[in-house]
Design a protein around this motif. Sequence first.
Motif, PDB file in Angstrom:
ATOM      1  N   ALA A 147       2.009   9.741  -5.237  1.00 21.35           N
ATOM      2  CA  ALA A 147       2.499  11.016  -4.710  1.00 21.35           C
ATOM      3  C   ALA A 147       3.554  11.647  -5.610  1.00 21.35           C
ATOM      4  CB  ALA A 147       3.071  10.803  -3.302  1.00 21.35           C
TER       5      ALA A 147
ATOM      6  N   ARG B  44      -6.998   2.222   1.030  1.00 25.13           N
ATOM      7  CA  ARG B  44      -6.388   2.173   2.366  1.00 25.13           C
ATOM      8  C   ARG B  44      -7.353   1.512   3.354  1.00 25.13           C
ATOM      9  NH1 ARG B  44      -2.652   3.456   5.838  1.00 25.13           N
ATOM     10  NH2 ARG B  44      -1.224   4.127   4.204  1.00 25.13           N
TER      11      ARG B  44
ATOM     12  N   LEU C 294       0.835  -1.198   0.000  1.00 21.69           N
ATOM     13  CA  LEU C 294       0.000   0.000   0.000  1.00 21.69           C
ATOM     14  C   LEU C 294       0.873   1.252   0.000  1.00 21.69           C
ATOM     15  CD1 LEU C 294      -2.898   1.226   0.270  1.00 21.69           C
ATOM     16  CD2 LEU C 294      -2.521   1.201   2.752  1.00 21.69           C
ATOM     17  N   GLU C 295       1.941   1.238   0.784  1.00 18.35           N
ATOM     18  CA  GLU C 295       2.848   2.381   0.839  1.00 18.35           C
ATOM     19  C   GLU C 295       3.523   2.616  -0.509  1.00 18.35           C
ATOM     20  OE1 GLU C 295       5.622   1.864   4.009  1.00 18.35           O
ATOM     21  OE2 GLU C 295       4.091   1.946   5.591  1.00 18.35           O
TER      22      GLU C 295
ATOM     23  N   ASP D 199      -0.743  -0.898  -8.284  1.00 24.54           N
ATOM     24  CA  ASP D 199      -2.160  -1.186  -8.069  1.00 24.54           C
ATOM     25  C   ASP D 199      -2.455  -2.657  -8.378  1.00 24.54           C
ATOM     26  OD1 ASP D 199      -5.058  -0.056  -7.765  1.00 24.54           O
ATOM     27  OD2 ASP D 199      -5.107  -1.220  -9.614  1.00 24.54           O
TER      28      ASP D 199
ATOM     29  N   PHE E 288       2.267   3.641 -10.620  1.00 22.60           N
ATOM     30  CA  PHE E 288       1.021   3.560  -9.872  1.00 22.60           C
ATOM     31  C   PHE E 288       0.159   2.400 -10.365  1.00 22.60           C
ATOM     32  CE2 PHE E 288      -3.468   4.812  -9.273  1.00 22.60           C
ATOM     33  CZ  PHE E 288      -3.485   4.955  -7.890  1.00 22.60           C
TER      34      PHE E 288
ATOM     35  N   MET F 120      -8.004   6.522  -3.433  1.00 25.84           N
ATOM     36  CA  MET F 120      -6.868   6.090  -2.607  1.00 25.84           C
ATOM     37  C   MET F 120      -7.344   5.712  -1.211  1.00 25.84           C
ATOM     38  SD  MET F 120      -4.068   6.687  -4.564  1.00 25.84           S
ATOM     39  CE  MET F 120      -2.707   6.956  -3.444  1.00 25.84           C
ATOM     40  N   GLU F 121      -8.240   6.518  -0.646  1.00 28.39           N
ATOM     41  CA  GLU F 121      -8.722   6.270   0.706  1.00 28.39           C
ATOM     42  C   GLU F 121      -9.510   4.961   0.764  1.00 28.39           C
ATOM     43  OE1 GLU F 121      -9.474   6.438   4.682  1.00 28.39           O
ATOM     44  OE2 GLU F 121      -7.992   7.529   3.482  1.00 28.39           O
TER      45      GLU F 121
ATOM     46  N   TRP G 274       2.322   1.812  -3.405  1.00 30.40           N
ATOM     47  CA  TRP G 274       1.248   2.285  -4.286  1.00 30.40           C
ATOM     48  C   TRP G 274       1.000   3.778  -4.071  1.00 30.40           C
ATOM     49  CZ3 TRP G 274      -4.159   3.297  -3.002  1.00 30.40           C
ATOM     50  CH2 TRP G 274      -5.022   3.294  -4.103  1.00 30.40           C
ATOM     51  N   GLU G 275       0.909   4.179  -2.799  1.00 31.64           N
ATOM     52  CA  GLU G 275       0.665   5.587  -2.472  1.00 31.64           C
ATOM     53  C   GLU G 275       1.862   6.459  -2.853  1.00 31.64           C
ATOM     54  OE1 GLU G 275      -2.403   5.132   1.326  1.00 31.64           O
ATOM     55  OE2 GLU G 275      -0.238   5.131   1.689  1.00 31.64           O
TER      56      GLU G 275
END
Length: 230
Positions: A134, A193, A126-127, A145, A141, A189-190, A129-130
Amino acid sequence: MLEKTNRLTLVEQVALQMESLIESGKWAVGMRIPAEPELMAELNVSRNTLREAIRALIHAGLLKTKQGDGTYVCSASALGVVLQKRFLRSDTLQTLEVRHALEREGAHLAAQRRTSDEANELLLQLERWEAAAARGDMDGFVTEDIRLHQSIIAASHNEILIELYNHITEASQDLITSLTRYEAGADFMEMHRQLVEAIVGQESDRAVAAVHRYIAESKAVLDAKGGERP
């Protein structure tokens, strides 16, 4: 009236042996298979039998011949080839609905069965991916994903689901890429998460709800584009 038979022909036996080498990864996608003399000696079969087996695997979509160069592995399994052909005849909504069903069940099982190591790996994935989002790395990305979703499905520990999902991911690569590029926003994104945190916390219902939300978002994107690829 056709009669039942339990015996495989020699050609079928050779084709099955070669198919098992492909599916096991010993003959990887992109690899040139050994030359005819080597295979004939190893399998103890005639040239005609070997060629018939190779033709069968070419017809199945597992092998392809390059004139003057040799025969190469072009797919990891017959199932992948079948799904690829089927998805080419499907519209994007149907493809998305199949992903919805698989990812929903995958998230549900992953929340119940994930190991501690898998939970840690999901958080790291997840990190990554984020981080790709960013820094504006859209190719990265999309790649992260796909890896994130495959990691979630892997944590389900259902081998059939894992194999099916990986093949469908490969078959619907273009759709996944186009949707993911379009959806790289804060809400999307949220939702992911929340999905990962629910799996890590072993909250099945919450994980399934997160899948419902981001698939609904993807359907909204399709609707906005009139059902066409974004």
